[in-house]
Design a protein around this motif. Sequence first.
Motif, PDB file in Angstrom:
ATOM      1  N   LYS A   1      26.614  54.934  48.716  1.00  0.00           N
ATOM      2  CA  LYS A   1      26.599  53.488  48.973  1.00  0.00           C
ATOM      3  C   LYS A   1      26.763  53.226  50.477  1.00  0.00           C
ATOM      4  O   LYS A   1      27.811  53.472  51.024  1.00  0.00           O
TER       5      LYS A   1
ATOM      6  N   PRO B   1      25.959  46.615  51.051  1.00  0.00           N
ATOM      7  CA  PRO B   1      26.586  45.847  49.974  1.00  0.00           C
ATOM      8  C   PRO B   1      25.828  46.011  48.652  1.00  0.00           C
ATOM      9  O   PRO B   1      24.596  45.981  48.640  1.00  0.00           O
TER      10      PRO B   1
ATOM     11  N   TYR C   1      31.446  48.009  42.763  1.00  0.00           N
ATOM     12  CA  TYR C   1      30.579  47.070  43.494  1.00  0.00           C
ATOM     13  C   TYR C   1      31.394  46.256  44.499  1.00  0.00           C
ATOM     14  O   TYR C   1      32.631  46.235  44.451  1.00  0.00           O
ATOM     15  N   ASP C   2      30.678  45.546  45.381  1.00  0.00           N
ATOM     16  CA  ASP C   2      31.366  44.687  46.348  1.00  0.00           C
ATOM     17  C   ASP C   2      31.619  43.302  45.758  1.00  0.00           C
ATOM     18  O   ASP C   2      32.552  42.617  46.149  1.00  0.00           O
ATOM     19  N   GLU C   3      30.754  42.893  44.858  1.00  0.00           N
ATOM     20  CA  GLU C   3      30.919  41.553  44.291  1.00  0.00           C
ATOM     21  C   GLU C   3      30.175  41.472  42.961  1.00  0.00           C
ATOM     22  O   GLU C   3      29.216  42.199  42.728  1.00  0.00           O
TER      23      GLU C   3
ATOM     24  N   ILE D   1      37.008  43.163  41.816  1.00  0.00           N
ATOM     25  CA  ILE D   1      36.131  42.700  42.906  1.00  0.00           C
ATOM     26  C   ILE D   1      35.956  41.176  42.841  1.00  0.00           C
ATOM     27  O   ILE D   1      36.173  40.573  41.783  1.00  0.00           O
TER      28      ILE D   1
ATOM     29  N   MET E   1      27.444  38.830  52.340  1.00  0.00           N
ATOM     30  CA  MET E   1      27.596  40.255  52.051  1.00  0.00           C
ATOM     31  C   MET E   1      27.249  41.108  53.274  1.00  0.00           C
ATOM     32  O   MET E   1      27.848  42.150  53.502  1.00  0.00           O
TER      33      MET E   1
END
Length: 412
Positions: A143, A146, A173-175, A190, A408
């Motif tokens: 990764k 984002p 995940y980031d979001e 998250i 992001m």
Amino acid sequence: MILNKSHITKMTTLDDYRKIVGNEKIDEIIKEAKPLKGKHVVHVNSTFYGGGVAELLDSLIYLMNQVGINAEWRLLKGNLSFFEITKSFHNGSQGADIELSPKIKRIYEEVNRHNSVFMRLEKSDAVIIHDPQVLASIKFHKKRQPWVWRCHIDISSPNKKLWNYLKDFINLYDEMIISGDCYHKKDVKIPQTVIMPSIDPLKDKNRKLSKQKIESTLSVLGIKFNKPIISQISRFDYWKDPCGVIEAFKKAKKKTDCQLILLGNSATDDPEGLKIYYEVLEKTKKMKDVTVLLNVDNNDLVVNALQSISAVVLQKSVREGFGLTVTEALWKSTPVIGGNTGGIPYQIVDGENGYLVNSVNECADRMVTLLEDEKLRRAMGKYAHEFVKENFLVTRHLLDYIKLLKRMMKIK
Ligand code: UDP
């Protein structure tokens, strides 16, 4: 097959939307999107066709490119057993009891791992993964950018063991993007953001059709216009409650004459559809004034024509992530009776543009009310169209995504 003009997709530009939403909104989109010019954004899901996600991505990704984002749409490659598993994940996420053995987990993760080789996501500036089918892929990528998980389904009360399994992927995940506040999960670490889905008013499925075009499109399918039409347009899926629709129709028809049309299509990632379609056929085979259609030619025009001509559209779901079909029908000034669940109450303002119902009886009663009162239908239809214009058009959706991507990527 006879091909004609209606089989050709018209290419639109962002400017074409000015006449619908006004200059101010389009100018804002262009200004906000400027810093994203040339950024490579990859969306991944598991089907190009069938269901709301494919419908959304079709317009959204096209328009992202129109504003200068280098947006791409990639598909996960799966076989039947994989899609049987992911359909069970879909059902489990919406609360069904499902099997979750080590073997099932292994197949799910192996397909995602295998796909990571083809996807080559490492060079993109942002990755947006849609729904559970591709959720696990994050585990198999390095990764560098984002990653967003866009959840389109109703996760308000998921099957616990499945949720605990999926949560470990989600937290990588980031979001996470959800379709409404009701899907906010306390046990996910998250950030969670609401972005509501939308429809594209310039697509064949949603543009205004003349009465003549509506009638010629539907006549080909043997549909007659001698009785008011009630329709439900959905994949054949238990959550959409086609059997409940049939029961409600039977009850309503005893009080006021009408016909029912059930139209469905199959999605390549939904192997359950055909079985349910045959169950519906069996249930309706001796019934008068019921038409059941699957995978029609000229799908978008037929959906449009049916949503436009129906006196009432139903979406009697018992679980529904959002239910694009509701907004599609409201846009055509048709009142909608919808199950009081998931994303439907965001679209139906009870008593204003349709009704929310909790049972077959309630659904039947509301059908009778609307069928017997043309003035009410017209008033609701007018409100319905304006409500969609304010809330659920693709231009608003595009701007939401532009803002998300800038956030992001930490771009001002
Ligand atoms: N749809 C279609 N043809 C059909 C049945 C459904 O094109 O015969 C479309 C419908 O117009 C909508 C999408 O499939 O755009 C369904 O999206 P929704 O969010 O309502 O449900 P999902 O299938 O994603 O659960």
